[in-house]
Every structure is written in C-alpha cells, then in structure tokens.
Write an enzyme that holds these catalytic residues in place. Structure first.
Site, PDB file in Angstrom:
ATOM      1  N   ARG A  47      -2.168   1.713  -6.521  1.00 44.99           N
ATOM      2  CA  ARG A  47      -1.563   0.560  -5.845  1.00 44.99           C
ATOM      3  C   ARG A  47      -0.045   0.711  -5.678  1.00 44.99           C
ATOM      4  O   ARG A  47       0.602  -0.117  -5.033  1.00 44.99           O
ATOM      5  CB  ARG A  47      -1.840  -0.729  -6.640  1.00 44.99           C
ATOM      6  CG  ARG A  47      -3.309  -1.068  -6.752  1.00 44.99           C
ATOM      7  CD  ARG A  47      -3.494  -2.350  -7.547  1.00 44.99           C
ATOM      8  NE  ARG A  47      -2.891  -3.478  -6.862  1.00 44.99           N
ATOM      9  CZ  ARG A  47      -3.470  -4.200  -5.926  1.00 44.99           C
ATOM     10  NH1 ARG A  47      -4.693  -3.901  -5.547  1.00 44.99           N
ATOM     11  NH2 ARG A  47      -2.844  -5.219  -5.366  1.00 44.99           N
ATOM     12  N   TRP A  92       5.253  -0.511  -5.930  1.00 45.60           N
ATOM     13  CA  TRP A  92       5.337   0.073  -4.596  1.00 45.60           C
ATOM     14  C   TRP A  92       6.389  -0.771  -3.902  1.00 45.60           C
ATOM     15  O   TRP A  92       6.131  -1.907  -3.524  1.00 45.60           O
ATOM     16  CB  TRP A  92       3.981  -0.029  -3.897  1.00 45.60           C
ATOM     17  CG  TRP A  92       3.999   0.498  -2.508  1.00 45.60           C
ATOM     18  CD1 TRP A  92       4.100  -0.226  -1.355  1.00 45.60           C
ATOM     19  CD2 TRP A  92       3.898   1.856  -2.104  1.00 45.60           C
ATOM     20  NE1 TRP A  92       4.078   0.605  -0.280  1.00 45.60           N
ATOM     21  CE2 TRP A  92       3.954   1.891  -0.698  1.00 45.60           C
ATOM     22  CE3 TRP A  92       3.775   3.063  -2.804  1.00 45.60           C
ATOM     23  CZ2 TRP A  92       3.894   3.066   0.024  1.00 45.60           C
ATOM     24  CZ3 TRP A  92       3.706   4.233  -2.087  1.00 45.60           C
ATOM     25  CH2 TRP A  92       3.764   4.222  -0.688  1.00 45.60           C
ATOM     26  N   GLY A 144       3.704  -8.897  -4.612  1.00 49.08           N
ATOM     27  CA  GLY A 144       3.763  -9.778  -3.450  1.00 49.08           C
ATOM     28  C   GLY A 144       5.173  -9.791  -2.886  1.00 49.08           C
ATOM     29  O   GLY A 144       5.976  -8.910  -3.189  1.00 49.08           O
ATOM     30  N   GLU A 171      -5.677   7.992  19.993  1.00 41.43           N
ATOM     31  CA  GLU A 171      -5.801   7.814  18.543  1.00 41.43           C
ATOM     32  C   GLU A 171      -7.282   7.839  18.119  1.00 41.43           C
ATOM     33  O   GLU A 171      -7.627   8.399  17.073  1.00 41.43           O
ATOM     34  CB  GLU A 171      -5.110   6.503  18.118  1.00 41.43           C
ATOM     35  CG  GLU A 171      -5.250   6.096  16.670  1.00 41.43           C
ATOM     36  CD  GLU A 171      -4.694   7.102  15.655  1.00 41.43           C
ATOM     37  OE1 GLU A 171      -4.051   8.082  16.053  1.00 41.43           O
ATOM     38  OE2 GLU A 171      -4.955   6.913  14.464  1.00 41.43           O
ATOM     39  N   GLU A 219     -10.386  14.503  13.373  1.00 41.70           N
ATOM     40  CA  GLU A 219      -9.797  14.719  12.054  1.00 41.70           C
ATOM     41  C   GLU A 219     -10.813  14.554  10.926  1.00 41.70           C
ATOM     42  O   GLU A 219     -10.841  15.357   9.995  1.00 41.70           O
ATOM     43  CB  GLU A 219      -8.658  13.698  11.882  1.00 41.70           C
ATOM     44  CG  GLU A 219      -7.860  13.816  10.614  1.00 41.70           C
ATOM     45  CD  GLU A 219      -6.782  12.733  10.527  1.00 41.70           C
ATOM     46  OE1 GLU A 219      -6.897  11.696  11.207  1.00 41.70           O
ATOM     47  OE2 GLU A 219      -5.824  12.921   9.767  1.00 41.70           O
ATOM     48  N   LYS A 225      -2.032  14.835   3.614  1.00 37.19           N
ATOM     49  CA  LYS A 225      -1.575  13.470   3.911  1.00 37.19           C
ATOM     50  C   LYS A 225      -0.122  13.499   4.393  1.00 37.19           C
ATOM     51  O   LYS A 225       0.246  12.770   5.305  1.00 37.19           O
ATOM     52  CB  LYS A 225      -1.703  12.602   2.655  1.00 37.19           C
ATOM     53  CG  LYS A 225      -1.283  11.162   2.844  1.00 37.19           C
ATOM     54  CD  LYS A 225      -2.328  10.383   3.604  1.00 37.19           C
ATOM     55  CE  LYS A 225      -1.901   8.971   3.916  1.00 37.19           C
ATOM     56  NZ  LYS A 225      -2.639   8.420   5.071  1.00 37.19           N
TER      57      LYS A 225
HETATM   58  C1  AGP Z   1      -3.228  10.741  10.890  1.00 35.29           C
HETATM   59  O1  AGP Z   1      -4.519  10.362  10.591  1.00 35.29           O
HETATM   60  C2  AGP Z   1      -2.802  12.056  10.416  1.00 35.29           C
HETATM   61  N1  AGP Z   1      -3.043  12.196   9.030  1.00 35.29           N
HETATM   62  C3  AGP Z   1      -1.474  12.616  10.937  1.00 35.29           C
HETATM   63  O2  AGP Z   1      -1.565  12.737  12.316  1.00 35.29           O
HETATM   64  C4  AGP Z   1      -0.176  11.825  10.597  1.00 35.29           C
HETATM   65  O3  AGP Z   1      -0.135  10.648  11.326  1.00 35.29           O
HETATM   66  C5  AGP Z   1       1.042  12.709  10.911  1.00 35.29           C
HETATM   67  O4  AGP Z   1       1.027  13.847  10.082  1.00 35.29           O
HETATM   68  C6  AGP Z   1       2.352  11.973  10.760  1.00 35.29           C
HETATM   69  O5  AGP Z   1       2.542  11.513   9.456  1.00 35.29           O
HETATM   70  P1  AGP Z   1       3.675  10.469   9.109  1.00 35.29           P
HETATM   71  O6  AGP Z   1       3.349   9.192   9.773  1.00 35.29           O
HETATM   72  O7  AGP Z   1       3.638  10.375   7.602  1.00 35.29           O
HETATM   73  O8  AGP Z   1       4.968  11.051   9.605  1.00 35.29           O
END
Ligand code: AGP
Length: 596
Positions: A27, A71, A98, A469, A476, A591
């Site tokens: 979280r 966070w 919050g 998207e 993806e 990520k």
């Molecule tokens: C989205 O599902 C992807 N994991 C990827 O395109 C991501 O949006 C991109 O690497 C940019 O990341 P950021 O928003 O952390 O800069």
C-alpha cells in the site's frame, strides 16, 4: 494510499506491529514509522522501506501501539514527513491514510494558536487538533477533531496516558481484528490474518476505542454500534490481493476510488487557484512513453477542446533527440513511475531548451519531480501489476484538471462551463463503477475470442488513443498481436490485414464521428471480420452493425475515454487470464524502465 496498523493486548506490541505492517507494504513503501505506549510514548520513523525502519529502531517495550507505511500524497517522502506525528506535548501519536483537503486553513489556525509543526504533511494537523480538543477522554477528543476535518481518512491515535487505540474512518479502509485478550486494527485483513480470522469492518463515520479486552464503536452521531465479527477464510496470498486473483484486476477495480482521490481538494471551488502561476501558453507539448504517451494523446484532445491551446505529443526518446524549434511550449511530462529514463532525459532536455516544465506523476518524490518546475500528482496509490491501469485513468483526470487550469488562465472557460466540468468530473467514478459492475459480460465475451492470434482496435477523435491503449494492453498481457488505428485510416492500408480470424474492437460512442464509425464497422464486417463494438447504453443502432456490443454509461464525449478504457482493461485482462498468461508480470517487460 498508505497502510496503518494498531494493537492493544498483553504481548509486546512492537514485533506484532512490524509484522502486520510488512503485509501492508504493497500500500506504500516510501517511509514508515511506529509508536509504542510503554513507560511513556516511544516514536520511531524512517525514510524508505519497512526494512529501513527495522534496522534503525530501538527495542520499544509496551503493549499498545500504532504503525504506518506511507505512500506520500502531501509532503515529500522524508523521515520528517513519515508517520506517526506527535502533538506539541509529545503525548499523542497519530497515523493516517487519506487526504485532509482543508489542512492549510486548519494549519494556519493552529499555528496562530501557538502550535508548532515539524512536517509538511496534512496529517500533522490532526495530532494538534486532537491535542487542542483533549479534555481527558481520547475518544471524545478524536470525535471533536474529526468534526473540523474535510477529506478522506482512516486515523489511529494513541496517548502516552492510556492503554487504548482510538481510530476512525471515512472513505479509507479500516478493519478491526478480534483476538483473545488482544485486539488489532489494520487497513486491510491481510495484515491481521496471522493473528486472527475474526474481523469487524468499520463503516464511514465510525470511531472505535480498542483496548486489550474491549472494542467500542460509535457512529457519526455518537450512538453505540453493535456489529458481530465475520470469520474470514482467505489464505494470506489471496488476502494480499484483496481476494482478487491478480493485482491487475484489483487495480482495475480500485479506479473509482483512485479517480475520487485524484479530484479531492482540486475541484471543490469553482474558481480555484491554478496549479501553476506561469501565465497563459500559446502551445503545449506532451512528452511520455507507452501508456503514459496514450494519456498524452488523450490530453491533446482535452486541452485543445477545453483550453483551445494547440498541443502536440511526442514519445520521450524521440523528443530528446529532436531538433530545437522556435516555439516555446509548456512541456508536460507524463510518467506514472516518475523514474522512466527516457522521460527524465526529455525533462532535462526541455529545461536545457529553456521551457517551463510540468510533470504528471504518481510516485511522490520520484526522480522526475526533481527535474521539473511543477508536479501534478495523480494519487492513484501504488500500482503493482506491470500493466498500467489506475495510473492511466488518473493521468487522464490530470489532463482535465490541467486543461481547466489553462482554460481558466487564458479566460477561455467561464464560471458556467467550469461548474459543468466539475459536475461531470465528480460523476466519473460512478461511470467507472457501472463498467465494473458488468465485468462478467466482458469476461464472457473475452473467453469467446481468446483463441485468436491478431486483434485490431479502431476509434476516432478522443477515442483513437483509447484504441491504441486497448491494443497495447492486449499485446502486453495476453500476447495476442494487437494494433490500434484511427478508424478513418483503415482504408489507407490496415484493411488489407482484416480477415475472419482477426476480430476488430470498435469504439463507437455517440459523438460527431459516430456515423463515420458505423461506416468503418461496415467496412470491416463486409470482409467477414467479427466486430466487438463499445458504445453508449441505450444505443439501439450499434447492434445492427456489430456482432457484439459492450456498453458504457452515456457521458459527454470528452469524458468517454475513462469508462471506455476501463472496459478495454477488463477485456485484455480476461483475454490474458483465459490464455493462462502471467498477468501481473508479462514476459520481457518491467514495471519501471530505467534504461534507454
Ligand atoms: C503500460 O502498461 C506499460 N507498462 C508501459 O507502457 C508504461 O506505461 C511505460 O513504460 C511508461 O511508464 P511510466 O508511466 O512509468 O513512465
């Protein structure tokens, strides 16, 4: 999003609080802290993950305590801004999840009364409010302090003088765990399952007093609430995902709340202070990668429609090496992580070129926030699934806010139009919830088409970026080859790819391009390709053209990307799940991309 825990019992509180807190690290993980009541109040905090807290904290003896993993949403992720916060007398400690939207006004009033603050956070205000309301009974002081708060909260408070934890919730989660001779508190059941399976869920407006042997809940009016504990049968791993099979699905379902948090305190008044005082711009350039780039493309339509400011969008790695033009646009860098190297490099380049820069970011204190003149935080909370979902919809919300700012500053938007925008924005979480309520319909359809190799996505105007998207999400996580096109471009090449084996997802909401979309759908069905259309509820025409229809609640077209993309997120999720793909960790993708 933060995690809070509390304990009142017969055992040493410190190891139990830390163990529970670890299970809430998903979280938030930018700083953490603990307060234990023993011979006085002991507080320790640390920047970084919970392991950093463990390494630095002394042994604290005492049977009552609270802890927090943060966070950041207000104030940088530093040790000073970590929870718990003490009052002036250091006799009270407070943790909070919050946002207190009226904290600036409250802080000014408290400072005028002589209170001394040690952080930049909204939460610290609450410690001082309780202090000024305390006349002996901690629960009554908390109830009185809550009356002065606007925003969302789950609070937990301890006092050096008492063997109790007092907690309260309004729109942020809080659950009570019932033990034998001990009671617990946490932001979700995950944290407590090792200790008890008997849980009492707190409701909005309720306040609880927790001691070793008693749990007393009062409602907003101060009436005693009797609620039987529920027995929870989840295992630990299930619980971390809140009962969802994947983080991605959990995060898709968190979107009504994420959007709500993004708007909180920003659209309360009709003529708020703009986010940045840089004056009017004659052009805007949005720079981003991947999903964030698609939010940027949607931003172009939003800014041009609302603020009438010409806007271009460029991929970060392309902007960085582009040639310098004579334009001096406002540069908007969009990145949920704030750590994408290509986007950070683009921000540096923009500043080198002398442009004003704004970042739209989700992670407070991330690298991008140190490279720009101004930051708009999306407040979506941590996103664990590699596929961006709630960070994307909140980026689009940030685009509405930015466009409203630009429009207000250049006097393109009057009070009436602003009022109507604010009303529509406030309705967005409900439009998203409607989509989520019909997730089973999307699931059934995704199952039917999950065996295909290729899938195409078409849309026009502001829903063209949603087609892109939808295609990105699909490739993806489900590994189906997905491609998105502006529907009008089909006839200029992509139509050659269309066949019976390649379904087409067509976004056809009722806007000024609707008739053209129907024409494009006909072009596709004439070539034998199945069409899954996404349209507005009550559209009786669409079913005559498409093989399948998924519907979203009718909203003004400029807001349609939000419910539309939530439908496509569910679509890609169920395709991937049906194909047995590792949804949260797709192959070859990270990520956060910190390489060029
Ligand atoms: C989205 O599902 C992807 N994991 C990827 O395109 C991501 O949006 C991109 O690497 C940019 O990341 P950021 O928003 O952390 O800069």
């Amino acid at each position: 999003m933060c995690g809070i825990v509390g304990y009142a019992g017969g055992r040493d509180a410190q190891p139990i609080l830390i163990d529970c807190l670890r299970r809430l690290e998903y979280r938030g993980y930018d700083s953490s802290g603990i307060a234990v009541v023993g011979d006085g109040l002991h507080v320790h905090k640390s920047k970084g993950e919970i392991s950093a807290l463990e390494e630095t904290m002394p042994t604290m003896h005492g049977h009552v305590g609270i802890a927090h993993t943060r966070w950041a949403t207000q104030g940088k992720p530093t040790t000073e801004n970590a929870h718990p916060f003490a009052d002036c007398s250091s006799k009270l400690a407070v943790v909070h999840n919050g946002i207190i939207s009226n904290f600036m006004d409250l802080k000014d009033a408290l400072v005028a009364e002589g209170h001394v603050f040690s952080s930049e956070t909204d939460t610290e205000v609450f410690a001082h409010l309780v202090e000024s309301e305390l006349k002996g009974d901690l629960m009554e002081a908390v109830r009185a302090a809550l009356k002065r708060i606007e925003g969302t909260y789950a609070f937990a408070v301890v006092s050096a003088d008492g063997a109790e934890v007092v907690a309260a919730r309004d729109e942020s989660p809080l659950v009570i765990g019932i033990g034998d001779g001990e009671n617990f508190l946490a932001s979700d059941v995950t944290a407590l399952l090792k200790y008890t399976d008997r849980m009492v869920y707190m409701m909005d407006g309720e306040v609880v007093r927790l001691t070793k042997d008693s749990v007393t809940i009062l409602d907003r009016e101060g009436k005693k609430v009797e609620r039987q504990p529920q027995k929870i049968s989840w295992n630990l791993e299930d619980a971390e995902k809140g009962g969802y099979p994947h983080f991605m699905l959990k995060e898709i379902f968190e979107q009504p709340n994420a959007i709500h948090e993004s708007l909180l305190g920003r659209v309360e008044t009709l003529d708020p202070e703009p986010f940045f005082q840089t004056g009017a711009f004659t052009s805007v350039k949005i720079v981003a990668c991947g999903t964030s780039y698609h939010a940027g493309l949607a931003g172009k339509y939003i800014i041009e429609e609302l603020a009438k400011v010409p806007t271009t969008v460029q991929i970060s790695s392309e902007y960085r090496y582009s040639s310098v033009s004579r334009e001096n646009p406002l540069i908007v860098l969009v990145t949920q992580s704030g750590e994408t190297l290509d986007t950070i490099a683009a921000a540096r380049e923009a500043r080198k070129r002398g442009h004003k820069t704004v970042a739209i970011a989700n992670v407070m204190g991330s690298a991008i926030t140190r490279e720009v003149d101004h930051v708009i935080y999306t407040r979506a909370g941590p996103e664990i699934g590699v596929a961006a979902t709630k960070t994307f919809t909140t980026q689009i919300v940030a685009m509405y806010l930015l466009a409203m700012d630009l429009a207000t500053q250049s006097r393109v938007m009057g009070a009436q139009a602003r009022r109507s925008m604010v009303g529509q924005l406030r309705n967005l979480p409900r439009a998203v919830q409607d989509v989520l309520n019909k997730a089973d319909v999307v699931e059934a359809l995704a199952k039917k088409y999950s065996g295909v190799k290729d899938m195409y996505f078409i849309g026009r105007n502001i829903n063209y970026p949603m087609a892109l998207e939808g295609a990105l999400k699909t490739k993806e996580i489900s590994y189906i080859h997905g491609e998105g096109f502006p529907a009008g471009e089909l006839k200029h090449g992509p139509l050659a790819l269309i066949s019976k084996e390649s379904p087409v997802v067509a976004i056809a909401i009722k806007d000024h391009t609707y008739e053209k979309m129907l024409g494009n759908i006909s072009e596709v069905t004439a070539r034998g390709s199945p069409v899954i259309a996404i349209g507005y509820e009550g559209d009786t025409e669409l079913g005559k053209y498409a093989d399948e229809v998924l519907t979203v609640r009718e909203v003004p077209p400029i807001f349609s990307p939000v419910p539309v993309i939530v439908t496509l997120q569910l679509w890609s999720y169920y395709l991937a799940r049906e194909r047995g793909c590792p949804v949260d960790k797709p192959r070859n993708i990270a990520k956060t991309v910190t390489v060029e």
